[in-house]
Design a protein around this motif. Structure first.
Motif, PDB file in Angstrom:
ATOM      1  N   GLU A  51       0.842  -1.197   0.000  1.00 19.18           N
ATOM      2  CA  GLU A  51       0.000   0.000   0.000  1.00 19.18           C
ATOM      3  C   GLU A  51       0.877   1.246   0.000  1.00 19.18           C
ATOM      4  N   PRO A  52       0.446   2.348  -0.481  1.00 14.65           N
ATOM      5  CA  PRO A  52      -0.813   2.583  -1.169  1.00 14.65           C
ATOM      6  C   PRO A  52      -0.777   2.213  -2.652  1.00 14.65           C
ATOM      7  N   CYS A  55      -3.576  -0.145  -3.899  1.00 15.98           N
ATOM      8  CA  CYS A  55      -4.904   0.455  -4.058  1.00 15.98           C
ATOM      9  C   CYS A  55      -4.949   1.375  -5.278  1.00 15.98           C
ATOM     10  N   LEU A  56      -3.834   2.068  -5.523  1.00 15.15           N
ATOM     11  CA  LEU A  56      -3.792   3.037  -6.620  1.00 15.15           C
ATOM     12  C   LEU A  56      -3.694   2.373  -7.990  1.00 15.15           C
ATOM     13  N   GLU A  60      -8.229   5.950  -8.106  1.00 13.92           N
ATOM     14  CA  GLU A  60      -7.551   7.226  -8.288  1.00 13.92           C
ATOM     15  C   GLU A  60      -7.045   7.739  -6.948  1.00 13.92           C
ATOM     16  N   ASN A  61      -5.898   8.376  -6.948  1.00 14.05           N
ATOM     17  CA  ASN A  61      -5.351   8.950  -5.726  1.00 14.05           C
ATOM     18  C   ASN A  61      -6.218  10.139  -5.316  1.00 14.05           C
ATOM     19  N   ALA A  64      -4.156  13.483  -5.020  1.00 15.80           N
ATOM     20  CA  ALA A  64      -3.100  13.680  -6.020  1.00 15.80           C
ATOM     21  C   ALA A  64      -2.777  15.144  -6.288  1.00 15.80           C
ATOM     22  N   LEU A  73      -2.210   8.832   4.265  1.00 13.70           N
ATOM     23  CA  LEU A  73      -2.183   8.247   2.926  1.00 13.70           C
ATOM     24  C   LEU A  73      -0.830   7.624   2.598  1.00 13.70           C
ATOM     25  N   GLU A  74       0.219   8.103   3.232  1.00 13.26           N
ATOM     26  CA  GLU A  74       1.548   7.538   2.999  1.00 13.26           C
ATOM     27  C   GLU A  74       1.618   6.095   3.484  1.00 13.26           C
ATOM     28  N   CYS A  77      -4.189   2.768   2.604  1.00 16.20           N
ATOM     29  CA  CYS A  77      -5.619   3.075   2.664  1.00 16.20           C
ATOM     30  C   CYS A  77      -6.354   2.304   3.756  1.00 16.20           C
ATOM     31  N   HIS A 129      -9.150  13.568   2.734  1.00 18.01           N
ATOM     32  CA  HIS A 129      -7.886  13.044   2.206  1.00 18.01           C
ATOM     33  C   HIS A 129      -6.789  14.102   2.133  1.00 18.01           C
TER      34      HIS A 129
END
Length: 188
Positions: A51-52, A55-56, A60-61, A64, A73-74, A77, A129
């Protein structure tokens, strides 16, 4: 999922109100890979990517283009979202601000707790987010506070002189935005 996922071990998967598409389709290998170690066992299955990034591959991030992405987020998820299924939309682990408070429990510490915090409604002031403003605020500087405290704006605009932090638009130089032991949410 290719006959290797026994229903008696994973019978709960796919039965929640909201189910992640790969789980609903029985496509465990979209995210998981066999490690070669005996199954069942914690290390018998791994992730195709960490991750992430995992998931990406499909999603979509959400942060972003944001100047201030949420630091969670680092890490991935799954700190906030179930990777398989859940009872809440977007597979969030807890509703609203209760999810935020799992990491930010200190925001309610004080004799006086700000209304949005008391109501577990962090989204009034913060992006989930991330955001384009410092501290992931929805609006820049004092505009976050003045969105709800409009009467203060009128006082500020009609004042002969202004207190320097007010003039600079930084309410939290004197007031805590979450909770305080002092009225009206004064730092000390």
């Amino acid at each position: 999922a290719d006959g290797w996922v026994p229903a008696n071990c994973h019978a709960i998967l796919g039965r929640a109100k909201f189910v992640h598409e790969p789980v609903a389709e029985g496509d465990c290998l979209a995210c998981h890979v066999a490690t070669g170690l005996p199954h069942p066992g914690e290390t018998s299955m791994g992730l195709v990517e960490e991750e992430p990034a995992l998931c990406l591959q499909c999603h979509e991030n959400p942060a972003a283009e944001m100047a201030f992405p949420h630091s969670a987020l680092e890490e991935g998820c799954t700190g906030c979202h179930s990777p398989h299924q859940g009872g809440l939309p977007n597979f969030v682990l807890q509703p609203g601000g209760k999810l935020c408070l799992t990491c930010h429990e200190d925001v309610k510490q004080g004799k006086y707790v700000h209304g949005p915090v008391r109501a577990d409604n962090c989204r009034i002031c913060h992006g989930i987010h991330g955001g384009d403003n410092d501290a992931m605020l929805n609006l820049p500087g004092k505009d976050t506070c003045l969105a709800c405290h409009a009467g203060i704006r009128s006082i500020m605009e009609n004042a002969v002189s202004q207190h320097e932090p007010v003039a600079n638009g930084v309410c939290w130089d004197c007031h805590t935005p979450h909770a305080s032991d002092y009225k009206p949410f004064l730092q000390e």
